[in-house]
Scaffold this active site. Structure first.
Site, PDB file in Angstrom:
ATOM      1  N   LEU A 128       0.863  -1.177   0.000  1.00  0.00           N
ATOM      2  CA  LEU A 128       0.000   0.000   0.000  1.00  0.00           C
ATOM      3  C   LEU A 128       0.895   1.221   0.000  1.00  0.00           C
ATOM      4  CD1 LEU A 128      -2.578  -0.973   2.781  1.00  0.00           C
ATOM      5  CD2 LEU A 128      -2.770  -1.361   0.324  1.00  0.00           C
ATOM      6  N   ASP A 129       0.551   2.249  -0.780  1.00  0.00           N
ATOM      7  CA  ASP A 129       1.382   3.439  -0.746  1.00  0.00           C
ATOM      8  C   ASP A 129       1.179   4.178   0.572  1.00  0.00           C
ATOM      9  OD1 ASP A 129      -0.897   5.090  -1.039  1.00  0.00           O
ATOM     10  OD2 ASP A 129      -0.738   5.024  -3.217  1.00  0.00           O
ATOM     11  N   ARG A 130       1.987   5.205   0.781  1.00  0.00           N
ATOM     12  CA  ARG A 130       2.071   5.862   2.092  1.00  0.00           C
ATOM     13  C   ARG A 130       0.710   6.351   2.589  1.00  0.00           C
ATOM     14  NH1 ARG A 130       3.158  11.210   3.727  1.00  0.00           N
ATOM     15  NH2 ARG A 130       3.399  11.835   1.555  1.00  0.00           N
ATOM     16  N   ASN A 131      -0.089   6.943   1.734  1.00  0.00           N
ATOM     17  CA  ASN A 131      -1.344   7.553   2.175  1.00  0.00           C
ATOM     18  C   ASN A 131      -2.558   6.632   2.074  1.00  0.00           C
ATOM     19  OD1 ASN A 131      -0.434  10.077   3.073  1.00  0.00           O
ATOM     20  ND2 ASN A 131      -0.229  10.797   0.970  1.00  0.00           N
ATOM     21  N   THR A 132      -2.370   5.420   1.589  1.00  0.00           N
ATOM     22  CA  THR A 132      -3.460   4.442   1.581  1.00  0.00           C
ATOM     23  C   THR A 132      -3.376   3.612   2.862  1.00  0.00           C
ATOM     24  OG1 THR A 132      -3.431   4.300  -0.836  1.00  0.00           O
ATOM     25  CG2 THR A 132      -4.535   2.522   0.353  1.00  0.00           C
TER      26      THR A 132
END
Length: 293
Positions: A128-132
């Site tokens: 998951l990327d940082r903001n997800t």
């Protein structure tokens, strides 16, 4: 890791490669480490197993090369000998990078393993990327990693996301089929492009508010930024997703959460249904405006 042989006669090599779908790479590692045992006896891959034999794989101890072992609290959703599953909070990078050397999910998991004497590498099975936020899975040994990669290729793992999208939807559900490629001149941004790779997303509106909707998203392919690009292409960018046309006035990050993961357990094949509660910032956002329908 133990298997009970069901065939009348079969070599260790054939059983592991054909019956248990172990990769050649992993089989070579097991051979080199002497990690294959039949009925308690160390054996070669040419050894013939018979029905009822107890075939055991012993993986050598591993360390997480270069990862900081961080003492960061984790919300654990599931753990057993094969899997470690967390609810990753928004803003936490999945792994160290030049800009984010510390405070990562991988570093937190490495610290957790070290404190509990779990001698294995940190293997994130999908990122998951940082903001997800949401469900993030780690495999505790290389066999689990191999199995889950195979499951992904077979399409037997289902991922379900929840997002807050801007605007009022004309339809409560639908399918988005639009190829995605890299946007010209950008290393990060993606776009719908005829020359891109096939991408398909199913969506379902759960709650429609005056300016936002809570939407369930079912990615049927796995392209970079697929859900964000598809929702923007539909005319409903995610709230907070300034990269793809969303507004950051009410939430500081793109409002996307990995809500559920359905998968066969990589060792037992028993179905697991893992769920991560919706984070507070998305709950606050969806409750801010009046219900439309």
């Amino acid at each position: 890791m133990v298997f009970i042989v069901e065939q009348e006669e079969i070599s260790v090599k054939e059983y592991l490669l054909r019956r248990q779908h172990i990769s050649h790479r992993l089989l070579v590692r097991l051979k080199q480490s002497g990690g294959i045992f039949c009925n308690g006896q160390n054996v070669w891959v040419r050894h013939i197993c018979r029905r009822g034999d107890r075939l055991e794989l012993r993986f050598p101890p591993e360390v997480s090369d270069g990862l900081p072992q961080e003492n960061i609290p984790l919300e654990i959703l599931y753990e057993d000998e094969a899997l470690f599953v967390i609810n990753k909070p928004p803003g936490m990078p999945p792994h160290p990078s030049y800009k984010h050397a510390q405070g990562t999910a991988a570093g937190a998991v490495a610290g957790y393993y070290a404190r509990r004497g779990i001698q294995t590498q940190v293997r994130a099975l999908g990122r998951l990327d940082r903001n997800t936020s949401g469900v993030m899975v780690f495999g505790k040994n290389p066999l689990v990693q191999d199995r889950m990669v195979e499951q992904q290729h077979r399409g037997s793992i289902q991922k379900i996301y929840v997002a807050v999208a801007e605007g009022v939807f004309a339809q409560t559900e639908g399918m988005i089929e639009a190829p995605i490629g890299r946007k010209e001149g950008s290393m990060i941004e993606r776009c719908v492009s005829e020359s891109g790779k096939t991408a398909r997303t199913r969506y379902e509106v759960l709650y429609q508010r005056k300016n936002h909707a809570l939407v369930k998203l079912y990615p049927l392919t796995g392209r970079t930024h697929q859900l964000r690009v598809h929702m923007a292409h539909l005319g409903h960018p995610l709230a907070g997703d300034t990269l793809y046309g969303g507004s950051s006035t009410q939430i500081a990050r793109h409002a996307l959460h990995a809500y559920e993961l359905h998968l066969p357990h990589p060792l037992t094949e028993k179905m697991l249904y893992l769920q991560a509660p919706l984070p507070q910032d998305m709950r606050i956002l969806i409750d801010k405006t009046e219900m439309v329908w």
